[in-house]
Design an enzyme around this catalytic site. Structure first.
Site, PDB file in Angstrom:
ATOM      1  N   ASP A  13       0.880  -1.160   0.000  1.00  0.00           N
ATOM      2  CA  ASP A  13       0.000   0.000   0.000  1.00  0.00           C
ATOM      3  C   ASP A  13       0.923   1.218   0.000  1.00  0.00           C
ATOM      4  O   ASP A  13       1.641   1.457   0.958  1.00  0.00           O
ATOM      5  CB  ASP A  13      -0.821  -0.097   1.291  1.00  0.00           C
ATOM      6  CG  ASP A  13      -1.777   1.039   1.465  1.00  0.00           C
ATOM      7  OD1 ASP A  13      -1.761   1.974   0.654  1.00  0.00           O
ATOM      8  OD2 ASP A  13      -2.535   0.989   2.446  1.00  0.00           O
ATOM      9  N   GLU A  50       7.793  16.328 -22.887  1.00  0.00           N
ATOM     10  CA  GLU A  50       6.567  15.674 -23.378  1.00  0.00           C
ATOM     11  C   GLU A  50       5.621  16.702 -23.952  1.00  0.00           C
ATOM     12  O   GLU A  50       4.919  16.468 -24.944  1.00  0.00           O
ATOM     13  CB  GLU A  50       5.883  14.897 -22.243  1.00  0.00           C
ATOM     14  CG  GLU A  50       4.674  14.069 -22.689  1.00  0.00           C
ATOM     15  CD  GLU A  50       3.327  14.794 -22.686  1.00  0.00           C
ATOM     16  OE1 GLU A  50       2.335  14.211 -23.157  1.00  0.00           O
ATOM     17  OE2 GLU A  50       3.254  15.964 -22.220  1.00  0.00           O
TER      18      GLU A  50
HETATM   19  N1  DTR Z   1      -0.984  14.770 -23.282  1.00  0.00           N
HETATM   20  C1  DTR Z   1      -1.132  14.999 -21.883  1.00  0.00           C
HETATM   21  C2  DTR Z   1      -2.504  14.975 -21.315  1.00  0.00           C
HETATM   22  C3  DTR Z   1      -3.458  14.004 -21.896  1.00  0.00           C
HETATM   23  C4  DTR Z   1      -4.588  14.295 -22.548  1.00  0.00           C
HETATM   24  N2  DTR Z   1      -5.235  13.169 -22.905  1.00  0.00           N
HETATM   25  C5  DTR Z   1      -4.554  12.130 -22.525  1.00  0.00           C
HETATM   26  C6  DTR Z   1      -4.794  10.768 -22.648  1.00  0.00           C
HETATM   27  C7  DTR Z   1      -3.893   9.893 -22.133  1.00  0.00           C
HETATM   28  C8  DTR Z   1      -2.749  10.355 -21.477  1.00  0.00           C
HETATM   29  C9  DTR Z   1      -2.487  11.706 -21.337  1.00  0.00           C
HETATM   30  C10 DTR Z   1      -3.402  12.604 -21.888  1.00  0.00           C
HETATM   31  C11 DTR Z   1      -0.380  16.241 -21.500  1.00  0.00           C
HETATM   32  O1  DTR Z   1      -0.849  17.359 -21.707  1.00  0.00           O
HETATM   33  O2  DTR Z   1       0.692  16.078 -20.981  1.00  0.00           O
HETATM   34 ZN    ZN Z   2       0.255  18.488 -20.568  1.00  0.00          ZN
HETATM   35 ZN    ZN Z   3       0.945  15.267 -19.331  1.00  0.00          ZN
END
Ligand code: DTR
Ligand code: ZN
Ligand code: ZN
Ligand code: CA
Length: 446
Positions: free
Chosen positions: A51, A179
């Site tokens: 946990d 990212e």
């Molecule tokens: N791309 C991500 C947020 C995000 C939006 N839809 C999804 C679906 C699955 C994972 C992540 C995401 C960001 O803005 O970092």
């Molecule tokens: Zn984001």
């Molecule tokens: Zn994100």
């Protein structure tokens, strides 16, 4: 001065050679049980998976928030708050015994970094990899996106270390840079691997936004096995899930999937609006985004739903423990011993001697050996209990009309209902006048 609490691993042969204890097998039932009240979401549906304390995850989020505060309000690629975030995570992992690697890359005229952390051991040709992006957008501190995933996998990695996990497969964690500019860091990582090394990754799990303030419980549905692992976990909690349907391209699992690696993950929702059907199954507010602070300055440490973060992090640990295939404990077990003498007052209060057990996974054995040596002039006066870390106590010996001196025996206790790690206590009370003595030593064999 040497510490009286000794913890040493002994194989059965070594133990037998040095032992002079008589073995008495006595299966004793718990006298009192107290539930683990720390964490309401904890359910015993995985053998061994811990946990994860959500307070620890939140403490990492508080640190990421402070880092953003001290660096112009964000942790974005190319900004000082990103490198400070990397340094924070790396420091925790280095201290926990991970082998960490910083992979730098250049994007948009700035240097970015991925942090890779390998847990030593496991079959290097079968890698289980877990990742999250550590960069925020420049508009805000990025605590849900994706401090939440970064902190959740960090605390899971630290739990791997605390448990001394010996997985059959090799475990690797990754924190990705840039990212928010299109999965730049994770793509650079995959490009840096040879085809052979890519083929050694059995699966990649991604966690991007797992503490959304108006949460949903979305499970990536790319790989049947990884998908069903998470669905099994949440059905055990009694929490409904939905497949993540925003498309495969929106986070760092995409480059892995494109490289032919099975991917899975969890998501608590971003800018999409929660429907009334979703609000009735998950609570929260219909007609409002899962995260109304998505990509904005209000994505702060206040922008987190603790219950979602807690459940999602426990699910990460469940997946890591299950997929990496914890190997069997050593035959003969590990001995934890306390040799410090503890005086037992005559017809007085109970006294206790502690033993702290670390490095175990899951619960204590069904046949836990408790070796007890008490020097006493009339052992009939003595009541002896074993107290588990969660407060459950097991009666080892009652007082009675037994005029012999000393207790020197090994009891067997079914302790399979309680976690192994934590501080166990031997509690001894002298309930009759005149004769006295002391706890000489005691030990637990796991
Ligand atoms: N791309 C991500 C947020 C995000 C939006 N839809 C999804 C679906 C699955 C994972 C992540 C995401 C960001 O803005 O970092
Ligand atoms: Zn984001
Ligand atoms: Zn994100
Ligand atoms: Ca006495």
């Amino acid at each position: 001065m040497e510490h009286p609490l000794l913890q040493h691993a002994l194989r059965r042969s070594a133990f037998a050679a040095g032992a002079t204890l008589a073995v008495t097998a006595a299966l004793v039932a718990p006298v009192a049980a107290s539930a683990d009240a720390r964490d309401v979401t904890h359910h015993l549906i995985s053998p061994g998976a811990p946990d994860i304390p959500v307070a620890n995850v939140k403490a990492h989020l508080a640190q990421l928030q402070s880092i953003a505060n001290a660096n112009g309000g964000n942790r974005a690629h190319g900004r000082s708050g990103y490198k400070a975030s990397i340094d924070y995570v790396k420091g925790k992992l280095d201290a926990a015994g991970f082998t960490t690697t910083l992979q730098s890359f250049s994007y948009g005229g700035s240097t970015g970094w991925n942090l890779i952390a390998d847990w030593p051991g496991g079959d290097a040709s079968h890698v289980v990899m877990v990742g999250a992006h550590l960069d925020s957008v420049s508009a805000g501190p990025g605590i849900n996106d994706d401090g939440s995933g970064s902190a959740g996998i960090l605390e899971t990695a630290l739990a791997v270390s605390r448990a001394g996990l010996k997985p059959a497969k090799h475990l690797r964690f990754g924190w990705w840079g840039a990212e928010e500019y299109g999965m730049v860091g994770s793509q650079k990582y995959l490009n840096s691997l040879s085809a052979t090394d890519r083929s050694k990754i059995d699966g990649y799990l991604n966690f991007d936004m797992i503490g959304s303030p108006n949460p949903g419980y979305f499970v990536y549905d790319d790989d049947a096995k990884l998908d069903s692992l998470f669905r099994t976990y949440f059905s055990g909690l009694g929490v409904a899930t939905e497949p993540e349907t925003e498309g495969d391209g929106r986070s760092d699992h995409a480059p892995f999937k494109n490289a032919g690696i099975p991917v899975g993950g969890l998501f608590s929702g971003a800018d999409y609006i929660k429907t009334s059907a979703q609000a009735s199954k998950w609570g929260g507010t219909a007609g409002v985004a899962f995260d109304r602070c998505y990509h904005s300055s209000c994505d702060t440490s206040a922008n987190i739903d603790d219950t979602a973060l807690d459940r999602m992090t426990d699910a990460i640990a469940y997946a890591v423990w299950t997929l990496s295939g914890e190997s069997a404990p050593p035959p003969g077990g590990t001995v934890f011993e306390n040799t410090a003498d503890v005086a037992i007052p005559d017809a007085g209060a109970a006294v206790e001697s502690p033993i702290t057990v670390t490095g175990r996974t899951g619960n204590a054995p069904a046949a836990l050996k408790v070796g007890v040596v008490v020097k006493h002039s009339w052992r009939g006066d003595l009541v002896i209990d074993l107290v588990a870390p969660n407060g459950t106590s097991y009666r080892l010996k009652n007082s009675g009309n037994d005029s012999a001196p000393d207790v020197d025996t090994t009891y067997t206790v079914n302790a399979s209902a309680v976690a192994a790690n934590g501080t166990w206590k031997l509690r001894v009370q002298d309930v009759g006048p005149q004769d006295t003595g002391y706890i000489d030593s005691w030990k637990l064999t796991f």
